[in-house]
Motif scaffolding. Structure first.
Motif, short mmCIF file in Angstrom:
data_model
loop_
_atom_site.label_atom_id
_atom_site.label_comp_id
_atom_site.label_asym_id
_atom_site.label_seq_id
_atom_site.Cartn_x
_atom_site.Cartn_y
_atom_site.Cartn_z
N TYR A 25 0.84 -1.21 0.00
CA TYR A 25 0.00 0.00 0.00
C TYR A 25 0.88 1.26 0.00
O TYR A 25 0.70 2.16 -0.81
N GLU A 29 0.78 3.83 -3.01
CA GLU A 29 -0.13 4.95 -2.76
C GLU A 29 0.69 6.24 -2.79
O GLU A 29 1.44 6.52 -1.88
N LEU A 88 -5.49 -1.81 -5.00
CA LEU A 88 -4.34 -1.45 -5.82
C LEU A 88 -3.55 -2.65 -6.29
O LEU A 88 -3.55 -3.70 -5.66
N TYR A 93 2.75 -4.44 -12.38
CA TYR A 93 1.78 -5.48 -12.81
C TYR A 93 0.48 -4.88 -13.36
O TYR A 93 -0.48 -5.59 -13.57
N ARG A 95 -2.28 -2.87 -15.85
CA ARG A 95 -2.74 -2.95 -17.24
C ARG A 95 -2.52 -4.34 -17.84
O ARG A 95 -2.20 -4.48 -19.01
N LYS A 96 -2.62 -5.36 -16.99
CA LYS A 96 -2.47 -6.74 -17.47
C LYS A 96 -3.73 -7.54 -17.15
O LYS A 96 -3.72 -8.77 -17.20
N GLY A 99 -6.50 -6.32 -12.20
CA GLY A 99 -7.55 -5.57 -11.49
C GLY A 99 -8.94 -6.06 -11.88
O GLY A 99 -9.79 -6.30 -11.03
N THR A 100 -9.15 -6.24 -13.18
CA THR A 100 -10.45 -6.69 -13.68
C THR A 100 -10.81 -8.06 -13.09
O THR A 100 -11.91 -8.28 -12.61
N HIS A 138 -6.10 9.80 -8.19
CA HIS A 138 -5.97 8.38 -8.50
C HIS A 138 -6.60 8.10 -9.86
O HIS A 138 -7.60 7.39 -10.00
N SER A 140 -5.76 6.36 -12.49
CA SER A 140 -5.91 4.99 -13.01
C SER A 140 -7.13 4.32 -12.39
O SER A 140 -7.87 3.60 -13.06
N PHE A 144 -10.24 2.93 -14.29
CA PHE A 144 -10.49 1.50 -14.12
C PHE A 144 -11.95 1.28 -13.74
O PHE A 144 -12.66 0.47 -14.36
C1 LIG Z 1 -6.85 0.79 -10.46
C2 LIG Z 1 -6.00 -0.47 -10.52
C3 LIG Z 1 -6.22 -1.30 -9.25
C4 LIG Z 1 -6.45 -1.30 -11.77
O1 LIG Z 1 -5.73 -2.52 -11.80
P1 LIG Z 1 -5.13 -3.08 -13.20
O2 LIG Z 1 -4.71 -4.48 -12.95
O3 LIG Z 1 -4.11 -2.12 -13.68
O4 LIG Z 1 -6.44 -3.03 -14.11
P2 LIG Z 1 -6.72 -3.79 -15.51
O5 LIG Z 1 -5.45 -4.20 -16.16
O6 LIG Z 1 -7.71 -4.88 -15.24
O7 LIG Z 1 -7.40 -2.58 -16.32
C5 LIG Z 1 -8.71 -2.66 -16.83
C6 LIG Z 1 -9.09 -1.38 -17.56
O8 LIG Z 1 -9.13 -0.26 -16.64
C7 LIG Z 1 -8.80 0.96 -17.35
N1 LIG Z 1 -7.54 1.53 -16.80
C8 LIG Z 1 -6.74 0.97 -15.88
N2 LIG Z 1 -5.70 1.81 -15.62
C9 LIG Z 1 -5.85 2.88 -16.42
C10 LIG Z 1 -5.12 4.09 -16.62
N3 LIG Z 1 -3.97 4.35 -15.96
N4 LIG Z 1 -5.61 4.98 -17.49
C11 LIG Z 1 -6.73 4.75 -18.19
N5 LIG Z 1 -7.46 3.63 -18.04
C12 LIG Z 1 -7.04 2.72 -17.17
C13 LIG Z 1 -8.59 0.54 -18.79
O9 LIG Z 1 -9.82 0.63 -19.45
C14 LIG Z 1 -8.14 -0.92 -18.63
O10 LIG Z 1 -8.33 -1.68 -19.79
P3 LIG Z 1 -7.17 -1.63 -20.95
O11 LIG Z 1 -5.84 -1.83 -20.27
O12 LIG Z 1 -7.57 -2.77 -21.85
O13 LIG Z 1 -7.29 -0.29 -21.59
C15 LIG Z 1 -4.48 -0.14 -10.67
O14 LIG Z 1 -4.27 0.67 -11.83
C16 LIG Z 1 -3.88 0.58 -9.49
O15 LIG Z 1 -3.40 -0.06 -8.56
N6 LIG Z 1 -3.92 1.94 -9.49
C17 LIG Z 1 -3.54 2.72 -8.32
C18 LIG Z 1 -4.60 2.46 -7.26
C19 LIG Z 1 -4.85 3.54 -6.31
O16 LIG Z 1 -4.40 4.65 -6.40
N7 LIG Z 1 -5.67 3.14 -5.32
C20 LIG Z 1 -6.06 4.04 -4.31
C21 LIG Z 1 -5.54 3.65 -3.00
S1 LIG Z 1 -6.47 2.35 -2.27
#
Ligand SMILES: CC(C)(COP(=O)(O)OP(=O)(O)OC[C@H]1O[C@@H](n2cnc3c(N)ncnc32)[C@H](O)[C@@H]1OP(=O)(O)O)[C@@H](O)C(=O)NCCC(=O)NCCS
Length: 315
Positions: A25, A29, A88, A93, A95-96, A99-100, A138, A140, A144
């Motif tokens: 975290y 974060e 998070l 790791y 955009r793979k 998260g989905t 945040h 992403s 997401f």
């Molecule tokens: C949000 C988060 C958990 C998503 O996890 P992930 O494994 O990266 O998500 P996915 O790979 O399943 O992404 C699914 C879709 O979400 C959207 N997305 C994810 N990150 C994105 C970004 N940076 N910009 C635009 N779209 C985004 C896209 O549509 C993506 O699909 P695509 O890659 O085919 O375009 C991750 O980006 C993360 O940890 N971000 C920081 C979290 C944060 O600040 N949390 C707050 C504290 S708790």
């Protein structure tokens, strides 16, 4: 490239792995700093915490978690809702598809506890909440959740206050009212006052959280008959957060609320902090805080929500 993990890679959040998950975290974060004990209070310590709805992802043969998702199911105004509190994925790791996959797994697990009127939201899970929505920084997470079908609602503000170095000890009397840190003899009358006086169903539970601290972080105003006429709490969400607060309607505008706020800031300052975050401020109250303690809007949060029906096909 999509990464394949199975549910064997998932563990529930437990005290044993808390240190590693907290590290994940902290490393990921960017904008928000909370202590380990606040992180614990907001996850394992949440009264609605259910290990089943906490997912910690471990790649094979590694002791370092690479993703965490913590949801809780809580009663909203009408039905129980799923609220995501922490989510998070480790930077390298992202955009793979991880998260989905995790998000859908959480939905599958929570569906039995929900019904067709339920919704899925991010952030605001009173009485224990970290943020009132998605912090707009945040980015992403915002996109997401949007990709998962959650819709943006009207923004909610937190306010930041830099506590003045010149802040002196606040007053213990104001207009004949006594201002003091709450003591156990006033616990129940304060909760009664909060329940009766304010249309905010979770405030009394939020105030009650402060009674668990060695020095409770609620300050109250008492009239000459020791009736509670005002209250202000801090550190209910995380150390140095401020709120909720309220003063008897007939006594507003006399500076009692402002003085109670100063007691909280004074208390925070005495623990070595120079900044406080006033949580979830609406309407003209923003101007009030700006005037009294120079607070400014930051950070802005966007609540995001979707009906559970959105994921009908998962059922
Ligand atoms: C949000 C988060 C958990 C998503 O996890 P992930 O494994 O990266 O998500 P996915 O790979 O399943 O992404 C699914 C879709 O979400 C959207 N997305 C994810 N990150 C994105 C970004 N940076 N910009 C635009 N779209 C985004 C896209 O549509 C993506 O699909 P695509 O890659 O085919 O375009 C991750 O980006 C993360 O940890 N971000 C920081 C979290 C944060 O600040 N949390 C707050 C504290 S708790």
């Amino acid at each position: 490239m999509e990464m394949k993990f199975s549910i064997q890679n998932l563990q529930p959040l437990t005290k044993d792995i808390l240190d590693n998950v907290y590290k994940l975290y902290q490393d990921n974060e960017q904008f928000f700093r909370i202590t380990k004990s606040d992180f614990e209070n907001q996850t394992l310590g949440d009264t609605s915490f259910n290990p089943e709805f906490s997912l910690v992802l471990y790649p094979k043969k590694s002791d370092k978690p690479i993703a965490v998702l913590v949801g809780v199911v809580k009663k909203g105004y009408i039905k129980k809702n799923l609220i995501v509190k922490v989510f998070l994925v480790d930077r390298e790791y992202r955009r793979k598809g991880i998260g989905t996959w995790m998000f859908k797994e959480l939905l599958k697990r929570a569906r039995q506890s929900l019904n067709i009127f339920s919704s899925v939201t991010y952030g605001f899970s009173p009485p224990q909440f970290l943020q009132p929505g998605v912090d707009v920084r945040h980015t992403s997470l915002l996109f997401f959740l949007q990709s998962m079908g959650l819709k943006r609602k009207k923004s909610r503000n937190n306010l930041t206050v830099h506590i003045s170095k010149d802040l002196t000890e606040p007053k213990t009397y104001k207009y004949g009212f006594t201002l003091q840190r709450i003591t156990p003899e006033f616990f129940s009358s304060t909760l009664e006052f909060v329940k009766k006086g304010f249309f905010a169903p979770t405030w009394s539970a939020e105030v009650e959280l402060t009674f668990n601290f060695e020095k409770p972080t609620t300050f109250i105003a008492l009239d000459e008959n020791k009736n509670v006429v005002g209250f202000a709490s801090h550190s209910t969400c995380f150390f140095s957060s401020f709120g909720p607060t309220g003063v008897l309607k007939s006594l507003r505008g006399k500076g009692i609320g402002g003085e109670l706020l100063k007691w909280c800031l004074w208390d925070i300052k005495n623990q070595g902090y120079d900044t406080s975050t006033i949580m979830y401020v609406v309407g003209n109250t923003v101007a009030y805080y700006s005037k009294t303690v120079g607070a400014f809007i930051h950070p802005v949060h966007i609540p995001m929500r979707a009906s559970i029906l959105k994921w009908r096909n998962l059922y």
